[in-house]
Design a protein around this motif. Structure first.
Motif, PDB file in Angstrom:
ATOM      1  N   GLN A   1       0.834  -1.211   0.000  1.00 15.13           N
ATOM      2  CA  GLN A   1       0.000   0.000   0.000  1.00 15.13           C
ATOM      3  C   GLN A   1       0.864   1.253   0.000  1.00 15.13           C
ATOM      4  O   GLN A   1       0.548   2.229  -0.695  1.00 15.13           O
ATOM      5  N   VAL A   2       1.943   1.237   0.756  1.00 16.05           N
ATOM      6  CA  VAL A   2       2.865   2.370   0.778  1.00 16.05           C
ATOM      7  C   VAL A   2       3.458   2.588  -0.614  1.00 16.05           C
ATOM      8  O   VAL A   2       3.511   3.708  -1.123  1.00 16.05           O
ATOM      9  N   ALA A   3       3.881   1.503  -1.249  1.00 16.41           N
ATOM     10  CA  ALA A   3       4.498   1.595  -2.579  1.00 16.41           C
ATOM     11  C   ALA A   3       3.527   2.194  -3.596  1.00 16.41           C
ATOM     12  O   ALA A   3       3.883   3.109  -4.348  1.00 16.41           O
ATOM     13  N   VAL A   4       2.299   1.707  -3.606  1.00 17.28           N
ATOM     14  CA  VAL A   4       1.300   2.207  -4.559  1.00 17.28           C
ATOM     15  C   VAL A   4       1.004   3.681  -4.294  1.00 17.28           C
ATOM     16  O   VAL A   4       0.884   4.487  -5.221  1.00 17.28           O
ATOM     17  N   PHE A   5       0.925   4.061  -3.025  1.00 17.37           N
ATOM     18  CA  PHE A   5       0.660   5.456  -2.662  1.00 17.37           C
ATOM     19  C   PHE A   5       1.791   6.364  -3.139  1.00 17.37           C
ATOM     20  O   PHE A   5       1.548   7.418  -3.736  1.00 17.37           O
ATOM     21  N   ILE A   6       3.022   5.960  -2.893  1.00 12.79           N
ATOM     22  CA  ILE A   6       4.182   6.762  -3.302  1.00 12.79           C
ATOM     23  C   ILE A   6       4.240   6.892  -4.825  1.00 12.79           C
ATOM     24  O   ILE A   6       4.455   7.978  -5.372  1.00 12.79           O
ATOM     25  N   MET A   7       4.032   5.785  -5.513  1.00 14.21           N
ATOM     26  CA  MET A   7       4.097   5.798  -6.975  1.00 14.21           C
ATOM     27  C   MET A   7       2.989   6.662  -7.575  1.00 14.21           C
ATOM     28  O   MET A   7       3.240   7.449  -8.492  1.00 14.21           O
ATOM     29  N   SER A   8       1.778   6.535  -7.060  1.00 13.02           N
ATOM     30  CA  SER A   8       0.676   7.318  -7.616  1.00 13.02           C
ATOM     31  C   SER A   8       0.889   8.806  -7.349  1.00 13.02           C
ATOM     32  O   SER A   8       0.563   9.650  -8.189  1.00 13.02           O
ATOM     33  N   GLY A   9       1.470   9.132  -6.203  1.00 12.05           N
ATOM     34  CA  GLY A   9       1.815  10.526  -5.923  1.00 12.05           C
ATOM     35  C   GLY A   9       2.833  11.065  -6.922  1.00 12.05           C
ATOM     36  O   GLY A   9       2.710  12.188  -7.416  1.00 12.05           O
ATOM     37  N   TYR A  10       3.817  10.237  -7.252  1.00 13.37           N
ATOM     38  CA  TYR A  10       4.836  10.648  -8.229  1.00 13.37           C
ATOM     39  C   TYR A  10       4.210  10.904  -9.597  1.00 13.37           C
ATOM     40  O   TYR A  10       4.447  11.936 -10.216  1.00 13.37           O
ATOM     41  N   TRP A  11       3.395   9.947 -10.096  1.00 18.12           N
ATOM     42  CA  TRP A  11       2.797  10.128 -11.428  1.00 18.12           C
ATOM     43  C   TRP A  11       1.929  11.388 -11.439  1.00 18.12           C
ATOM     44  O   TRP A  11       1.951  12.153 -12.400  1.00 18.12           O
ATOM     45  N   GLY A  12       1.184  11.592 -10.369  1.00 20.13           N
ATOM     46  CA  GLY A  12       0.300  12.760 -10.309  1.00 20.13           C
ATOM     47  C   GLY A  12       1.048  14.073 -10.277  1.00 20.13           C
ATOM     48  O   GLY A  12       0.707  15.017 -10.987  1.00 20.13           O
ATOM     49  N   ILE A  13       2.096  14.144  -9.467  1.00 20.11           N
ATOM     50  CA  ILE A  13       2.810  15.424  -9.336  1.00 20.11           C
ATOM     51  C   ILE A  13       3.591  15.741 -10.605  1.00 20.11           C
ATOM     52  O   ILE A  13       3.763  16.903 -10.960  1.00 20.11           O
ATOM     53  N   ARG A  14       4.034  14.707 -11.330  1.00 18.64           N
ATOM     54  CA  ARG A  14       4.682  14.954 -12.628  1.00 18.64           C
ATOM     55  C   ARG A  14       3.715  15.645 -13.583  1.00 18.64           C
ATOM     56  O   ARG A  14       4.087  16.565 -14.295  1.00 18.64           O
ATOM     57  N   ASN A  15       2.463  15.184 -13.581  1.00 19.53           N
ATOM     58  CA  ASN A  15       1.470  15.816 -14.455  1.00 19.53           C
ATOM     59  C   ASN A  15       1.146  17.231 -14.013  1.00 19.53           C
ATOM     60  O   ASN A  15       0.972  18.126 -14.842  1.00 19.53           O
ATOM     61  N   MET A  16       1.074  17.465 -12.711  1.00 19.13           N
ATOM     62  CA  MET A  16       0.824  18.821 -12.226  1.00 19.13           C
ATOM     63  C   MET A  16       1.980  19.745 -12.574  1.00 19.13           C
ATOM     64  O   MET A  16       1.772  20.898 -12.955  1.00 19.13           O
ATOM     65  N   GLY A  17       3.207  19.225 -12.452  1.00 19.62           N
ATOM     66  CA  GLY A  17       4.372  20.016 -12.834  1.00 19.62           C
ATOM     67  C   GLY A  17       4.327  20.397 -14.302  1.00 19.62           C
ATOM     68  O   GLY A  17       4.654  21.526 -14.690  1.00 19.62           O
ATOM     69  N   LYS A  18       3.901  19.440 -15.117  1.00 23.50           N
ATOM     70  CA  LYS A  18       3.781  19.659 -16.559  1.00 23.50           C
ATOM     71  C   LYS A  18       2.745  20.748 -16.842  1.00 23.50           C
ATOM     72  O   LYS A  18       2.972  21.650 -17.648  1.00 23.50           O
ATOM     73  N   LEU A  19       1.606  20.676 -16.169  1.00 26.69           N
ATOM     74  CA  LEU A  19       0.552  21.674 -16.364  1.00 26.69           C
ATOM     75  C   LEU A  19       0.994  23.073 -15.934  1.00 26.69           C
ATOM     76  O   LEU A  19       0.684  24.056 -16.593  1.00 26.69           O
ATOM     77  N   ASN A  20       1.705  23.131 -14.812  1.00 24.17           N
ATOM     78  CA  ASN A  20       2.141  24.429 -14.277  1.00 24.17           C
ATOM     79  C   ASN A  20       3.473  24.893 -14.864  1.00 24.17           C
ATOM     80  O   ASN A  20       3.855  26.035 -14.666  1.00 24.17           O
ATOM     81  N   ASN A  21       4.177  23.963 -15.529  1.00 24.03           N
ATOM     82  CA  ASN A  21       5.522  24.235 -16.046  1.00 24.03           C
ATOM     83  C   ASN A  21       6.404  24.835 -14.947  1.00 24.03           C
ATOM     84  O   ASN A  21       7.103  25.823 -15.148  1.00 24.03           O
ATOM     85  N   SER A  22       6.314  24.231 -13.773  1.00 27.16           N
ATOM     86  CA  SER A  22       7.057  24.750 -12.625  1.00 27.16           C
ATOM     87  C   SER A  22       7.357  23.629 -11.639  1.00 27.16           C
ATOM     88  O   SER A  22       6.488  22.789 -11.365  1.00 27.16           O
ATOM     89  N   ARG A  23       8.559  23.682 -11.093  1.00 29.99           N
ATOM     90  CA  ARG A  23       8.936  22.716 -10.060  1.00 29.99           C
ATOM     91  C   ARG A  23       8.368  23.084  -8.699  1.00 29.99           C
ATOM     92  O   ARG A  23       8.494  22.322  -7.754  1.00 29.99           O
ATOM     93  N   SER A  24       7.748  24.237  -8.588  1.00 34.94           N
ATOM     94  CA  SER A  24       7.261  24.678  -7.273  1.00 34.94           C
ATOM     95  C   SER A  24       6.240  23.688  -6.704  1.00 34.94           C
ATOM     96  O   SER A  24       6.199  23.479  -5.491  1.00 34.94           O
ATOM     97  N   VAL A  25       5.426  23.070  -7.559  1.00 40.13           N
ATOM     98  CA  VAL A  25       4.458  22.083  -7.055  1.00 40.13           C
ATOM     99  C   VAL A  25       5.166  20.849  -6.511  1.00 40.13           C
ATOM    100  O   VAL A  25       4.660  20.183  -5.611  1.00 40.13           O
ATOM    101  N   TYR A  26       6.354  20.565  -7.041  1.00 41.86           N
ATOM    102  CA  TYR A  26       7.127  19.425  -6.535  1.00 41.86           C
ATOM    103  C   TYR A  26       7.485  19.642  -5.072  1.00 41.86           C
ATOM    104  O   TYR A  26       7.491  18.692  -4.290  1.00 41.86           O
ATOM    105  N   LEU A  27       7.810  20.866  -4.708  1.00 40.94           N
ATOM    106  CA  LEU A  27       8.209  21.161  -3.328  1.00 40.94           C
ATOM    107  C   LEU A  27       7.047  20.923  -2.364  1.00 40.94           C
ATOM    108  O   LEU A  27       7.245  20.421  -1.258  1.00 40.94           O
TER     109      LEU A  27
END
Length: 196
Positions: free
Chosen positions: A156-182
């Motif tokens: 469950q931890v692994a799936v949660f971490i991975m899904s968070g990564y895929w999601g934040i990559r897409n948000m970063g792409k939409l915002n064109n900014s690393r600030s959401v990564y922080l």
């Protein structure tokens, strides 16, 4: 490296760069030929079609880079909370190959091709499964060493971490900014500490 091998690798690298920026489906063989400056005959000598080349990009370019950035750090010794956080921080904030404006190449391939092409689904699933297993292994080692609570469910931890990564990559792409990564990294750190 022999000339034929060098030509093949050159095609894969240039095609990957194009696909990462433009997307797989909108990158044509003609685009690849123009960028690599190889003939159509040379392309078809190495690949039966574009999809065979796409699978080769995943297997021969993405997998080794993915292993170095996503898998190997999880096999180091120490505190799993720090290991997982440091791995994610390095992937999001320090990796020069993964551009915020283009997202994650594996995620891009997954969104574009996995629903339509079983070979892409298979190789991308192998990549994802390898990462998941490495996170599970890291958590289990932490449990064994008494650094992670015994009741924590590793998968469950692994799936949660991975899904968070895929999601934040897409948000970063939409915002064109690393600030959401922080923001994500701060929340990830808080979450990981709850596992101790």
């Amino acid at each position: 490296m022999k000339k034929a091998e060098a030509t093949r690798m050159g095609i894969l690298q240039k095609a990957f760069e194009l696909i990462y920026v433009k997307g797989y489906q909108t990158t044509s063989i003609d685009d690849i030929l123009a960028t690599t400056q190889v003939t159509k005959g040379a392309f078809y000598y190495h690949f039966r079609n574009k999809d065979e080349m796409g699978i080769a990009i995943i297997n021969e370019l993405l997998k080794p880079g993915f292993a170095a950035a996503f898998i190997e750090p999880l096999h180091t010794e120490g505190d799993p909370v720090k290991i997982i956080y440091d791995m994610m921080y390095a992937i999001l904030m320090k990796n020069e190959l993964l551009k915020v404006e283009y997202g994650c190449p594996a995620a891009n391939f997954t969104q574009e091709m996995a629903p339509w092409h079983s070979d892409f689904t298979r190789v991308l699933n192998e990549l994802s499964q390898e990462w998941k297993n490495a996170i599970i292994h890291c958590i289990r080692k932490g449990k064994k060493a008494g650094r992670i609570r015994a009741d924590v469910k590793s998968e469950q931890v692994a799936v949660f971490i991975m899904s968070g990564y895929w999601g934040i990559r897409n948000m970063g792409k939409l915002n064109n900014s690393r600030s959401v990564y922080l923001i994500y990294l701060k929340q990830l750190k808080d979450y990981l500490h709850t596992l101790q």
